[in-house]
Scaffold this motif. Structure first.
Motif, mmCIF file in Angstrom:
data_model
loop_
_atom_site.group_PDB
_atom_site.id
_atom_site.type_symbol
_atom_site.label_atom_id
_atom_site.label_comp_id
_atom_site.label_asym_id
_atom_site.label_seq_id
_atom_site.Cartn_x
_atom_site.Cartn_y
_atom_site.Cartn_z
ATOM 1 N N GLU A 1 0.830 -1.204 0.000
ATOM 2 C CA GLU A 1 0.000 0.000 0.000
ATOM 3 C C GLU A 1 0.865 1.255 0.000
ATOM 4 N N LYS A 2 1.916 1.262 0.802
ATOM 5 C CA LYS A 2 2.812 2.417 0.866
ATOM 6 C C LYS A 2 3.501 2.649 -0.484
ATOM 7 N N LEU B 1 2.615 1.655 -3.531
ATOM 8 C CA LEU B 1 1.705 2.013 -4.611
ATOM 9 C C LEU B 1 1.081 3.389 -4.415
ATOM 10 N N ASN B 2 0.857 3.811 -3.174
ATOM 11 C CA ASN B 2 0.324 5.153 -2.929
ATOM 12 C C ASN B 2 1.307 6.221 -3.386
ATOM 13 N N GLU B 3 2.602 5.981 -3.196
ATOM 14 C CA GLU B 3 3.621 6.935 -3.637
ATOM 15 C C GLU B 3 3.595 7.111 -5.157
ATOM 16 N N ASP C 1 0.829 6.702 -7.022
ATOM 17 C CA ASP C 1 -0.557 6.980 -7.416
ATOM 18 C C ASP C 1 -1.178 5.791 -8.141
ATOM 19 N N GLY D 1 -3.255 1.863 -7.401
ATOM 20 C CA GLY D 1 -4.071 1.126 -6.445
ATOM 21 C C GLY D 1 -3.810 -0.362 -6.564
ATOM 22 N N GLU E 1 -1.417 6.454 -14.305
ATOM 23 C CA GLU E 1 -1.784 6.709 -12.915
ATOM 24 C C GLU E 1 -3.164 6.150 -12.593
ATOM 25 N N LYS E 2 -3.366 5.846 -11.335
ATOM 26 C CA LYS E 2 -4.618 5.301 -10.791
ATOM 27 C C LYS E 2 -4.944 3.899 -11.299
ATOM 28 N N LYS F 1 -5.012 -0.118 -11.285
ATOM 29 C CA LYS F 1 -5.086 -1.132 -10.234
ATOM 30 C C LYS F 1 -4.105 -2.257 -10.541
#
Length: 186
Positions: free
Chosen positions: A58-59, A61-63, A65, A67, A98-99, A101
């Motif tokens: 999660e960390k 992939l959040n960096e 952008d 999911g 970006e964004k 999955k």
């Protein structure tokens, strides 16, 4: 006015030129709009998530952008940490927008439980083959009981305790056989 004269007329040629210019303008605007809305030429390289926990995933992939969605748990693999990523789609090194999955397959926390089959009356060879085929290990600590059939299964043990039909054990458990001695209680 005949059809041939109409096709050669100034009015028809002007209308045809306007239609061609309009079509070219529409294609140009459509191409520009698609490039703008789909983030054309933008690339994010997918990181390698193998053997990472969900918190680390999660960390990471959040960096970027991005999911993720957990789609499955595979069969337990002792070479990977519990609840860690075994497989991902898209693969590491692929480029995405970006964004996007990332689909993950996780390692379960233990081997899945398997029901004990009915092996009573089967030969040692048949029982060993059957137990191995469903994922168990067969121990070499045989227990012999008085019975007319030599090496015929009369029960099963796990960790010194007798187990029966329908009991469940984790896959990869060691099962010891209780076999007939072939003397029939002499």
């Amino acid at each position: 006015m005949s059809l041939l004269q109409f096709l050669k007329s100034k009015t028809f040629l002007i209308q045809l030129a306007l239609a061609v210019v309009g079509l070219l303008l529409f294609i140009f605007l459509l191409q520009w709009w698609l490039g703008y809305t789909t983030n054309h030429n933008q690339k994010i390289q997918v990181p390698n998530l193998h053997k990472k926990s969900l918190a680390e995933v999660e960390k990471s992939l959040n960096e970027l952008d991005l999911g993720f969605i957990v789609i499955d748990s595979a069969s337990y693999n002792p070479e990977y940490p519990k609840k860690s990523v075994i497989d991902q789609n898209p693969e590491p090194g692929d480029f995405v927008k970006e964004k996007r999955k990332i689909y993950l397959t996780l390692n379960p926390s233990k081997f899945r439980d398997v029901a004990i089959p009915d092996l009573n009356g089967k030969t040692k060879r048949q029982a060993t083959t059957h137990l191995r085929s469903i994922g168990f290990k067969v121990g070499t600590n045989y227990t012999y009981v008085p019975d007319i059939g030599k090496d015929v299964v009369r029960g099963l043990k796990h960790n010194g305790k007798q187990i029966g039909l329908g009991d469940k054990l984790p896959k990869n458990s060691t099962i010891d056989l209780i076999l007939g001695d072939g003397r029939g209680g002499e």
